[in-house]
Write a protein that holds these residues in place. Structure first.
Motif, PDB file in Angstrom:
ATOM      1  N   GLU A  12       0.813  -1.212  -0.088  1.00  0.00           N
ATOM      2  CA  GLU A  12       0.010   0.079   0.123  1.00  0.00           C
ATOM      3  C   GLU A  12       0.985   1.098   0.126  1.00  0.00           C
ATOM      4  O   GLU A  12       1.842   1.181   0.734  1.00  0.00           O
ATOM      5  CB  GLU A  12      -0.942   0.014   1.354  1.00  0.00           C
ATOM      6  N   PRO A  13       0.522   2.305  -0.606  1.00  0.00           N
ATOM      7  CA  PRO A  13       1.289   3.362  -0.719  1.00  0.00           C
ATOM      8  C   PRO A  13       1.634   4.071   0.635  1.00  0.00           C
ATOM      9  O   PRO A  13       2.587   4.602   0.868  1.00  0.00           O
ATOM     10  CB  PRO A  13       0.431   4.529  -1.593  1.00  0.00           C
ATOM     11  N   GLU A  14       0.655   4.021   1.581  1.00  0.00           N
ATOM     12  CA  GLU A  14       0.815   4.581   2.864  1.00  0.00           C
ATOM     13  C   GLU A  14       1.959   3.822   3.674  1.00  0.00           C
ATOM     14  O   GLU A  14       2.379   4.365   4.400  1.00  0.00           O
ATOM     15  CB  GLU A  14      -0.524   4.495   3.762  1.00  0.00           C
ATOM     16  N   LEU A  15       1.904   2.628   3.510  1.00  0.00           N
ATOM     17  CA  LEU A  15       2.649   1.655   4.185  1.00  0.00           C
ATOM     18  C   LEU A  15       4.261   2.012   3.955  1.00  0.00           C
ATOM     19  O   LEU A  15       5.179   2.189   4.659  1.00  0.00           O
ATOM     20  CB  LEU A  15       2.494   0.299   3.994  1.00  0.00           C
ATOM     21  N   ASP A  17       5.197   4.646   2.106  1.00  0.00           N
ATOM     22  CA  ASP A  17       5.450   5.965   2.565  1.00  0.00           C
ATOM     23  C   ASP A  17       6.081   6.452   4.079  1.00  0.00           C
ATOM     24  O   ASP A  17       7.179   6.740   4.230  1.00  0.00           O
ATOM     25  CB  ASP A  17       4.413   7.190   2.153  1.00  0.00           C
ATOM     26  N   THR A  18       5.310   5.412   4.836  1.00  0.00           N
ATOM     27  CA  THR A  18       5.542   5.592   6.136  1.00  0.00           C
ATOM     28  C   THR A  18       7.036   4.850   6.405  1.00  0.00           C
ATOM     29  O   THR A  18       7.933   5.167   7.311  1.00  0.00           O
ATOM     30  CB  THR A  18       4.454   4.850   6.962  1.00  0.00           C
TER      31      THR A  18
END
Length: 92
Positions: A12-15, A17-18
């Motif tokens: 996932e993009p959020e994962l 990025d984080t």
């Protein structure tokens, strides 16, 4: 260790990025962090397999002892420890 392959995964993009932000905050390249995580996972799984094999061997030995009549009944153990508790109670 030489770099010989590229490992591509979907996340996932959020994962991503984080993760990238945390690696940067630690001043470490993301690839280095991933290698460390992978090595840790491999070691964890190796230890789990070794422990499972150890437990299987213990169970096999216990079953063989029971089959050969080398075990103790629950009643025998309870009687032995009851006597030990009684003896300790008299000492105190």
């Amino acid at each position: 260790m030489s770099k010989q392959v590229v490992f591509t995964i979907k996340l996932e993009p959020e994962l991503r990025d984080t993760f990238m932000a945390e690696a940067a905050a630690d001043d470490q390249p993301a690839a280095q962090v991933m290698r460390e995580l992978m090595r840790g996972y491999i070691e964890q799984r190796r230890q789990a397999r070794e422990y499972d094999a150890y437990l299987r061997r213990k169970v096999e030995v216990a079953r063989a002892d029971k089959t050969a009549g080398r075990g103790f009944s629950n009643e025998d153990i309870e009687a032995e420890f009851s006597a030990a508790r009684d003896e300790l109670g008299q000492v105190v």
